[in-house]
Structures are given as structure tokens and as C-alpha cells.
Design an enzyme around this catalytic site. Structure first.
Site, PDB file in Angstrom:
ATOM      1  N   GLU A 300       0.823  -1.205   0.000  1.00  0.00           N
ATOM      2  CA  GLU A 300       0.000   0.000   0.000  1.00  0.00           C
ATOM      3  C   GLU A 300       0.849   1.243   0.000  1.00  0.00           C
ATOM      4  OE1 GLU A 300      -2.518   3.167   2.217  1.00  0.00           O
ATOM      5  OE2 GLU A 300      -0.483   2.425   2.559  1.00  0.00           O
ATOM      6  N   GLU A 309      -4.172  -3.843  -7.735  1.00  0.00           N
ATOM      7  CA  GLU A 309      -3.983  -5.002  -8.620  1.00  0.00           C
ATOM      8  C   GLU A 309      -5.104  -6.028  -8.418  1.00  0.00           C
ATOM      9  OE1 GLU A 309      -1.583  -4.739 -11.040  1.00  0.00           O
ATOM     10  OE2 GLU A 309      -1.494  -2.768 -10.122  1.00  0.00           O
ATOM     11  N   GLU A 312      -8.057  -4.769 -10.296  1.00  0.00           N
ATOM     12  CA  GLU A 312      -7.870  -4.980 -11.734  1.00  0.00           C
ATOM     13  C   GLU A 312      -8.090  -6.445 -12.108  1.00  0.00           C
ATOM     14  OE1 GLU A 312      -4.595  -1.513 -12.770  1.00  0.00           O
ATOM     15  OE2 GLU A 312      -3.896  -3.400 -11.931  1.00  0.00           O
ATOM     16  N   HIS A 429       4.943   7.490   9.744  1.00  0.00           N
ATOM     17  CA  HIS A 429       5.912   7.111   8.696  1.00  0.00           C
ATOM     18  C   HIS A 429       7.380   7.285   9.116  1.00  0.00           C
ATOM     19  CE1 HIS A 429       3.215   6.969   4.818  1.00  0.00           C
ATOM     20  NE2 HIS A 429       2.692   6.291   5.818  1.00  0.00           N
TER      21      HIS A 429
END
Lengths: 625, 625
Positions: A300, A309, A312, A429
Site C-alpha cells: 500500500e 492489482e 484490476e 511514517h
């Protein structure tokens, strides 16, 4: 969790939850730095301070006659997305970008080591916020195709969305040494921060500081562009009655450094919910009406790659059958209140769940009553209610809402904004996002984790078990009216001068409102009427498929994956209205009458009207033509 | 009915069937001539004979050193689409095009007035085949948007798909005067026709003929570009059990001149079916399980405008709910045999219907047994069966199959090819397409009309009334294997030299085959098992939605409306294989390794593999991931 901006590429990931077969898409891994491939020499230039690196910031520097060409721009987080800082800088000839976190923005001004973690929740001077600088989402080499080993991949030289110049995030300890030694004029007041010195603009260092006057800064980035594997891990509970209707629940598993908060606070909730439901299943005391799919997404942080993905690969199957997507990424930013984002139809099910569950606060309020104290708005329909935020593209819900048109939501516990103005929880982060940090500062006792798990679990069960889907399609009417009002107020005059009428849009909104209200009445009547299973299914399908009717893959061909005509990004306009119309007006406003830009405004208006009329048609009695 | 080619614009139409509200889309009306707007002077030039106006034909003229620039090209129908003749001609500098119908192609050589209608079915010398020369379908001014009065319309100058030079169809009486007076070398043998003279190439007239040597031909076209209204007329029978599942049945109502055959022979069938079903409904003896929608489309002859605008307006609603589309345009071309076109899943329901109904032939055969005598093929699965043709874009099924991904079919009675080689029934699109012509020559006694009505009616009832949909998804496997085999045989070596493997496609076809066969087994088991209504619905939805999974709106962005990865047009390749792959290979074959053209081949291969894998996923047990 990726706030505000969009991102890049895949990290390695091993299967974690192992309920079902791990799926190993091959994805491209690039660096958080913008360098697509390592330059033979890294940029070297005079340092300038460029505030948040917005277009306006660089214009301000230009207006002060500062030569930007060949410089290194020191910018701070906030104001715009990560990648945008490099894009804006490159337009002005800047050769490299540094990005740091100012204690004014993250620590409510605290910057000394004894004021920060582990002494408080503040970010220590050495903390560096990583993050993706890729502009789109999904594997950059396989747009619109699943990243199977055999899939066609773009030549990396043809992949777009990577920042154009090398960019490196740094901590404020390093930033201070650079910024507090700059020469030149003082930066504007709004550009000043909490590093304990007067911020100058540069270019170059002042005399008498730590660096030789006239010396240059060298930005070198040591990330690598690599093709790496990443896995999604999926678990499914087969529905007993409607196995071909899915409720999706997901979070990512990859993190920057330790990631106790992002994403593991959400993964704890995912694991707890799957444990509890799995226990009930094994006992044989429960099986949901519809199928539940749990997903632990990979990659991610490099741009929502795992979830994109997946979307998709199973595009049609998911579009045909998915009732809603629930995302719980960071489950606890702070322990004050619930925070929910979503499309309008999910408001009702979140409210129902939140009313039923007690808040962790000692005040004995429900999660709903606690929430309304922190975030509320006045609804013309309901009066004062908690305010539901909009979904942008900050986590794995993005492909589900924007590309598949599935009603989606994101749930978390969050801040008391009267107590902090931090841009986000300070160690976001960084290497300091640890279990100890969560345990000590964000959610001592983990009761907010429990509150989110209970709320998300209740929403999940309501969506999977209710005979009638607990989605309220009529709640879209309020949004449409507010978008319409904004369009009329802020764009109406401009449109009128170009003979473009909003009347067809007004009519379409009214038709939608009428059809949605009538559907709700039919549902209410059916609920009293012991309806047969196919009648229930028919009404549920109308609710489920509403969100799909707002997709138009030809509406914004330049916006990769964004097809939802109500929630696509608004680029240049701050008006909370229909994005295609707002963007087109913003492009056309200074263009001559009859130009292609004005034709695009009309095309966008027709796309919108067609979508709303189509949505109303989907909600009307099914045998009406 | 529009054979082979694609077409242009809207004729005025008044509501005809008046069951429900007429819908008046405003559509752009242009001429069957290619002139987008009237030139100030019409082209004048030496006449050349260009056979069928194909690219090869013009190259042949060039090879004979004939200067084409500024000429008027006389072409005959056949070989390529109408509009393509003008497109090909314009590339060579031709200034105007005449198109005639050669008696060799339409009358089996008969050309004298006493040999043609009313003395036979042959086209009289004065008969002119009209037709649209527009390259796409739908309203040329509102691509992808319904042609509502308020919809955005392109500036006509920006509309594409109109032939680039003036073009006029003429009868062979006029063509003979021109062609039999041409000078120059004799045309090749294959270019000769049945006008009773040696066809010369020109340029210009011979000496001693009817025209002065060196005189020029002036093409003037008197069609007008106008915005006109056209209506679709719709009738619906509400389904009793699954009203939210639609079986669509349609034909167009507009015609060139009288149109007794095209479209009224089909309209007679539509009216008869609606009369019979309406009578049963009124008696209260029957109501279908699913909803039936009858449609009488407007403006088909100008480019399938009515049906395309309908598909655009109700895009989502139709995609969500439509089981199949049945088209009966010209119901009787001739009275020998059934002719059916469709996607593979409809084969089984057509066969079932055709086996049950007696053919009009006195031989006592079923329609199926009669059909197999005229058109058959050897199926690896079933042995010898009637052959089902593919759908191109010749009638109103085009938007349903290509843009919406709805399983579609077209039914008619047609020729005994041992008795005629006519390109189509001779009076097609001429003023001689009259009731008397039909009555006397095509279907004396109208028993073929009855046969088509019974067959189409049986198909309609089976689709609307069967508990399980009578679609066989496994029949796609045979098509996929044959496409795959053609790709391997005809493209395999070329692909191998560029290191492109067909292995992923082989695997995807196998996965599809396996999933389809397994679904059929689950359906068989369920049929014996007294399944609950939602189990039936689930299995039916898998069958209904299969065709949708083959759509990819990003596969061929330059092909307006064409999104079906198996049935999009194949442009440059005669290999009956996957169109995207065939087209891309044809573009790439002379390009260097590593070029964008070869990347497109790989992209098309991945699009195909993704679609087939997605199709298999839709067919697998719904709770499998």
C-alpha cells in the site's frame, strides 16, 4: 495510510494471514525518492527555502527575484502532496528537493529532545517521515492490468507519475542546521516555523554560520528501483443465503519501518474481527447471509498496489457482486473520537452502529454521541449529525470507490483538535511509529482500538446479515443538492456568460431525489409485507448498484483509475462541487467563448446529467422505462 | 439493415407503435452522401473505373500509371463498406465517387428491363441502392452521450467518420452509360461486370462514344445536413417473478423509400409477436417470469442511431439487468432457410427453438433440419450442426453486443445460395423494395415470415420464461479454442520471433473452459435438486454476466463503442482470431523489435488474458477467490 497525496511502487511482502492461497503479483518497486533511475551525478546547488513547495511558494520566491535555476529547495511537509513539491520545483528549474517536518506543524512547536518522544508524543529531531512520491496509484508498470508475472509491463522509461527530480525527506534536526544557516532575506511570516531561528530564503548560506558562504548542497538519494513481489492475503466466509454478494473488509500489511500505528493498529482490528467471526463460525452458531471477504493488502505504501492489482484482476466479479468496502487502515490516530469517511449511502449504517456501541470515554456516551461533540454538521434532512468525511485516495479504498464504483468507507479513532494542531500523529511514517508509542501516547489501554473494532464489526455484520441492505440511497440527495448549490453560486454566473444553463442538472438532481425517496418508500413497504426473496434481492440490487451508475470510464481519461463523476479529484478549484465541472470551468474561465475548453465544460455537464439520470433510472421501479 | 459497413445520421420518424411514451431524441441528420457540408463547387473531373473502391483497387490503377488526382471514381457496390470507398479514393486524390450496383453482383447477370422486377426479383436498371456512408454508429454529434435536447453536441466540423469527398449512389442504367463509354485500357477480368460492354479504366471517355472525348463528369449531391427528431417506441411486459431481468427484442422502423423488406418484414414479426403475447396477457393466461421489452428503433439507416442513443441513455440499467437482445430486422431475405447470427451462448436456445418448429418447406422438416441442409459446420463438441454467424455491426444489435456486452442474436430467413449469388436481395435499399416485391418474389404466402416469427417467439419465450436461462456458456469454449488455434497457426511464429509467448492465453482459455463446464454441471445438478430461488438467480446471473466480462472500454479507445475484446472489428487481418491481437500484430509486423507497435501487441495480449481470466472468475463458484 497515505494522507493527501498519491504514491509509488511495491515493497516485498510475505504472506501473513494464511487463510487462503497467497497471491504473488510481481510489482515494480521504486523508491520514496523521485529519482526514476539514479543520475550519474547527484544535484549540487545553492540552497533555497521554499516553504511547502506549492506553486504559490515558488512564485513568491520568483517575485523576490531569487534565481531558482539549479538550486536545491528545502521544503516542509504540508500544503500539498509529496510528489507535487518536486513537480512544482522542477517547473522552476530547481535541481533537487529536501522535505522536512517542521515542529510547528507536527509537534505543536516542541522541538527539543527532552520535549519529544519518549517524553511526549512529539516527533524527535531525528525522525524522518518517509512516503511515496508517485503521483498515481497501482503498479506503475501495469496500469489497468493485474501485475501477473506474464502481464505486459511498460518500459520504466514510459511509466509516468514519478517526480522529475531527486527528492529526499530529512528530519528537522538536519533541516535546522541547513535552514538556520541560510542567508538572504527573511521568509514571510507564514513561512516561519519552530526551528528556533529566523527562516531566511537563501539562496546559499550566510556568512559566519556553520557552512562556508557560497557553498552548495548535494542531494544524493540511495533508493533503488527494483521489481519485487508483494502478496495480498484473503480470507472468505461463505454467505449462507446470498454467497454471491460480498462485503469486503481490508487493510494493508506493509509499513514504513515498524508501523505499529500505520498499519498495524488497523491490522489488529482486522485480526480481532476475523478471530471473533471465525470462532462463531467454528461453533456453528452463525454464518452470514452474504459472503465476507477479509483482505490484508500488500504494498500500500508504494501506491495502493496490492488493492489496486486485486481490483484490476477481479474487476467484473467485484463490480457485479460487492455490496460495500470497509477500510480500517490506521485504526487509532488518537483516542478522542470516531472519524469516518465514506460515500453518502454508508452514513446510515455507520450511524446505526455508532449509536449502539459505547465510547471508550468515561463519560458514558455512545460512540455516536461522543463523535457528534467533535465533528458535526447541520443536515437539512436530519438536523445536527456527526459529519462524514469524503474519500480521497489516502488508503486502499481508492480503487474500490474510484475504479470499481463500490460504496466505501474508512473508519478510525482520532484527535481532539482543541488539544493539538499536529498535521498527523507526529511519528507517522517514521522509525518512531512503535508499539511503545501507541501504548503510551495514542491509546493507553487500547480502548480506542476496541471501539473501532466494535464499530467496524457492527457495520460489517449489518452489511452482511441484514435482509435489506442498510444503505440509504437518499443520503446522496443531500450531497447532490449541496454540490448543485455550490455550482450555482460559484460557477453559475461564469456559465451564464457562456450561455451554459445548469437547468438540466437541476432537473437531473430532482429526478434522482424523487427516485431515491420512492425507492426508500418501496423498501419500507416491503419490510412490513413479508416480501419474497427475489423482491428483496431486487431492491437490494438497486441499492448496491447505485454507486456503479456514477462511473464513466470516458469522463476523465487523463486521470488514471478515477471514473466516479462525483468523487474524482478537484484540481484547481476549491469549490465543493461536481469535480469534472469544476475542473473544466477552471480550465476554461480565461479562454475565449466557443473554444475547446468551453466545449469540455459542456461535455462534463452532459456526462454528469447522464450519470444522474442513469442513477435515477436504476433506482426507479425496475419495469419502468 | 446495414450489411457490412457502418453508417450515418438520423431520419425524421413519427411514433409508430404507441404502447408507451414516444421518446424524441434530437439527432443529427446527414446525407447518404459523404459531403459534410455542401462544397461551393461540386467536383468535376475525368472519370475512372475503380472496381469496388478498395485500397487494392486504387493501387492497381496506380500501377497502370493512371493519374487519379482530381478524377471522379466510378465504383461498384461490394468488396468494402460504402464509406470506405470514398476514404480510399480520397487518399489517392480522387475528387468525387459514384457507386453503382452491377447486375453481375445483384442480378446474377440479368440487366435488361424485361429480365428484372416486375418480371423477376432482379433489380431494374433505374434502381439505386441508398445507404449510410458514415463510418461509426450512433448520433455523430453525441458520442457516448444520449442525444437529449440539452446534451452536449460536437461542432459538426469536429464530428468524425463522414466520408471526405462527395459520393453518390446511382443505378446501373446510368452507370452503363458512363462505364461503357470510358476509354483507356481494359479493366482486369475480375473487374468486369454484366453491363454488356468491355469495362475500360479511363481516365475519360473514349472517342466515338456518347460523350465528347476529354469531357469531364460533375458529381453533385443534393442531400442536406439537418438536425431532425427520431423516436424509439418501447413496449414492456412486466415479469411476474424477476421483473428486474429483461429480454430485449427489437427492430428499426425507418426505411429508405418504402422499405417493405427492410425493415417492415421484421416489423411485421415484431407486431405479430406483441399481438400474440398481448392477447395472452389480456386473457390473464400468461405472464412471463422475466420482463420483455419490445423496441421499435428510429433512425437505424443513418447509423443505428435510435438503438445506440437508447443504449447510451440507459447504459447501467441495461447492463445490470438484460439477459439477451434479439434482433429481427429484415425477417425474410429469401424463403430457403433460417439464418442466425449471435454470440456463442445463444446458439443453444436458437437450436432448441428451431428443432421444435416446422419449416415452411413442404418437406416436413423442422426449421433446424432444414437449416442444417443449407448452412452447417462440424463442431468438435456436437458434430455437424447449423452454423451460427458472427455479429458485425449491420443492425441494431451492434450497441448491445459491442457497447453493453449483452448476449445478442439476429434472426432471418434467407437464400438458397445454390440458386443465386446476389450480394443481397436485389431491391435492397431501392425504391423497388415494396410489398408487391415481397409478396411475389421473396415470400409468396408469407410462410417464411411465419417461420421467423415462430422461431424468434420461441427464443423469446424460452429466454423470458425458463427457470434457468437457456444460454450455454460452454459454447464460448469452442470459439475461444478456434480463435486460439488461428492465433497459434497464423501469428505464432511472428510472435515467437519477438519473444512473445501465447502460453498465458492458452492457460486462460483452459481456465475458461474448465470454469464453464463446471458451471454447467452445477446447473444440471441444481435442476434435479429443487433449488431455492436465490440459488437459481445466482447461477443465472453468472450466465447473464459472462458477456459483460469481455468488455474493456480501454482496449480499443480509437474504435468508437467497440469494447468487446472478442468481437471488435478486425481491420487488416483476415485471420478469424482475437481482434485486438490480430490488429496489433498486423500493425507491428514490419516494425522493429521493441517498438511501440510491439508493446501494443503485448498490451492486447494481456487485455485478452485478463478478460478471459475475469470471465472464468465470474463463472466459478461465487465464493471462490
Amino acid at each position: 495510510m497515505r494522507p493527501w497525496c498519491r504514491s509509488c511502487c511495491s515493497a516485498g511482502g510475505t504472506p501473513h494471514l494464511a487463510w487462503t492461497r497467497p497471491r504473488p503479483p510481481s510489482t515494480r518497486c521504486c523508491s520514496p525518492s523521485p529519482a526514476r533511475s539514479s543520475p550519474t551525478t547527484w544535484p549540487l546547488g545553492l540552497l533555497v527555502y521554499a516553504n511547502q513547495g506549492t506553486e504559490e511558494d515558488f512564485k513568491e520566491l520568483q517575485s523576490q527575484n531569487i534565481t531558482l535555476n539549479g538550486t536545491i529547495a528545502l521544503t516542509r511537509y504540508g500544503g500539498t502532496g509529496r510528489g507535487a513539491k518536486a513537480v512544482n520545483a522542477a517547473k522552476h528549474g530547481v535541481a533537487g528537493v529536501l522535505v522536512y517536518t517542521d515542529p510547528a506543524d507536527i509537534n505543536d512547536g516542541q522541538s527539543l529532545p527532552n520535549q519529544t518522544f519518549p517524553h511526549s508524543w512529539g516527533l524527535p529531531p531525528s525522525g524522518v517521515e518517509r512516503g511515496s512520491y508517485y503521483e498515481y496509484f497501482g503498479d506503475p508498470l501495469t496500469p489497468y492490468l493485474p501485475a501477473h508475472p506474464s502481464s505486459f509491463r511498460l518500459d520504466p522509461a514510459d511509466a509516468s507519475g514519478f517526480p522529475p527530480i531527486p527528492t529526499q525527506p530529512i528530519g528537522f534536526e538536519d533541516a535546522q542546521r541547513l535552514l538556520c544557516n541560510l542567508g538572504g532575506a527573511s521568509a514571510p511570516t507564514a513561512w516561519q516555523g519552530a526551528l528556533g531561528c529566523d527562516y531566511k530564503l537563501g539562496p546559499g548560506f550566510r556568512s559566519g554560520g556553520n557552512f562556508t558562504e557560497g557553498s552548495q548542497v548535494n542531494v544524493s538519494v540511495h533508493n533503488r528501483l527494483e521489481l519485487r513481489n508483494s502478496s495480498n492475503v484473503l480470507g472468505i466466509i461463505h454467505g449462507a443465503v446470498e454467497p454471491d454478494r460480498y462485503v469486503l473488509y481490508g487493510n494493508h500489511r506493509d509499513s514504513w519501518v515498524h508501523g505499529a500505528v500505520d498499519p498495524s493498529s488497523g491490522t489488529a482490528v482486522l485480526l480481532e474481527l476475523s478471530r471473533v467471526l471465525g470462532t462463531m463460525l467454528k461453533k456453528g452458531t452463525w454464518r452470514p447471509r452474504r459472503s465476507i471477504v477479509f483482505a490484508s493488502w500488500g504494498a500500500e505504501e508504494f501506491g495502493l498496489i496490492g488493492s489496486t492489482e486485486f481490483a484490476e484482476e477481479f474487476f467484473n466479479k467485484l463490480q457485479e457482486r460487492t455490496v460495500a468496502y470497509i477500510n480500517v487502515d490506521i485504526s487509532v490516530f488518537a483516542n478522542a473520537s470516531l472519524r469516518a469517511q465514506g460515500t453518502p449511502p454508508v452514513q446510515s449504517v455507520i450511524f446505526s452502529a455508532a449509536k449502539q456501541i459505547q465510547a471508550p470515554d468515561p463519560s458514558d456516551l455512545s460512540i455516536y454521541d461522543n463523535w457528534i461533540r467533535y465533528f458535526n454538521r447541520s443536515s437539512p434532512v436530519y438536523g445536527v449529525v456527526p459529519s462524514l468525511g469524503s474519500l480521497v485516495a489516502g488508503s486502499d479504498y481508492a480503487p474500490f470507490i474510484h475504479y470499481l464504483g463500490i460504496s466505501s468507507m474508512d473508519l478510525a479513532y482520532t484527535y481532539d483538535r482543541s488539544k493539538t494542531s499536529a498535521r498527523i500523529y507526529p511519528t507517522y511514517h517514521t522509525a518512531f511509529d512503535t508499539f511503545g508509542y501507541m501504548d503510551k501516547f495514542l491509546d493507553p489501554g487500547f480502548s480506542s482500538h476496541q471501539a473501532v473494532a466494535r464499530t467496524a464489526g457492527s457495520v460489517l455484520l449489518r452489511l452482511s446479515d441484514s435482509l435489506f441492505l442498510p444503505l440509504n440511497v437518499s443520503d446522496y440527495s443531500e450531497t447532490l443538492h449541496s454540490f448543485l448549490q455550490a455550482a450555482q453560486q460559484d460557477l453559475g454566473d461564469l456559465l451564464q456568460t457562456h450561455n451554459i444553463s445548469l437547468e438540466p442538472l437541476v432537473t437531473a438532481v430532482e429526478k434522482f431525489e424523487e427516485a431515491a425517496a420512492a425507492l426508500n418508500q418501496r423498501i419500507s413497504a416491503a419490510q412490513k409485507d413479508n416480501p419474497d426473496p427475489l423482491q428483496v434481492r431486487m431492491l437490494n440490487d438497486q441499492m448496491m448498484l447505485l454507486e456503479r451508475t456514477f462511473l464513466n470510464p470516458r469522463a476523465f481519461p487523463e486521470e488514471r483509475y478515477y471514473s466516479h463523476v462525483l468523487w474524482a479529484p478537484r484540481h484547481t478549484s476549491s469549490i465543493a462541487t461536481f469535480p469534472g465541472l469544476a475542473n473544466a470551468c477552471s480550465q476554461a474561465k480565461d479562454m475565449p467563448h466557443g473554444s475547446a475548453a468551453w466545449a469540455e465544460v459542456q461535455r462534463q455537464l452532459s456526462i454528469l446529467v447522464t450519470a444522474l439520470e442513469g442513477a435515477a433510472a436504476t433506482l426507479r421501479p425496475v419495469a419502468d422505462l
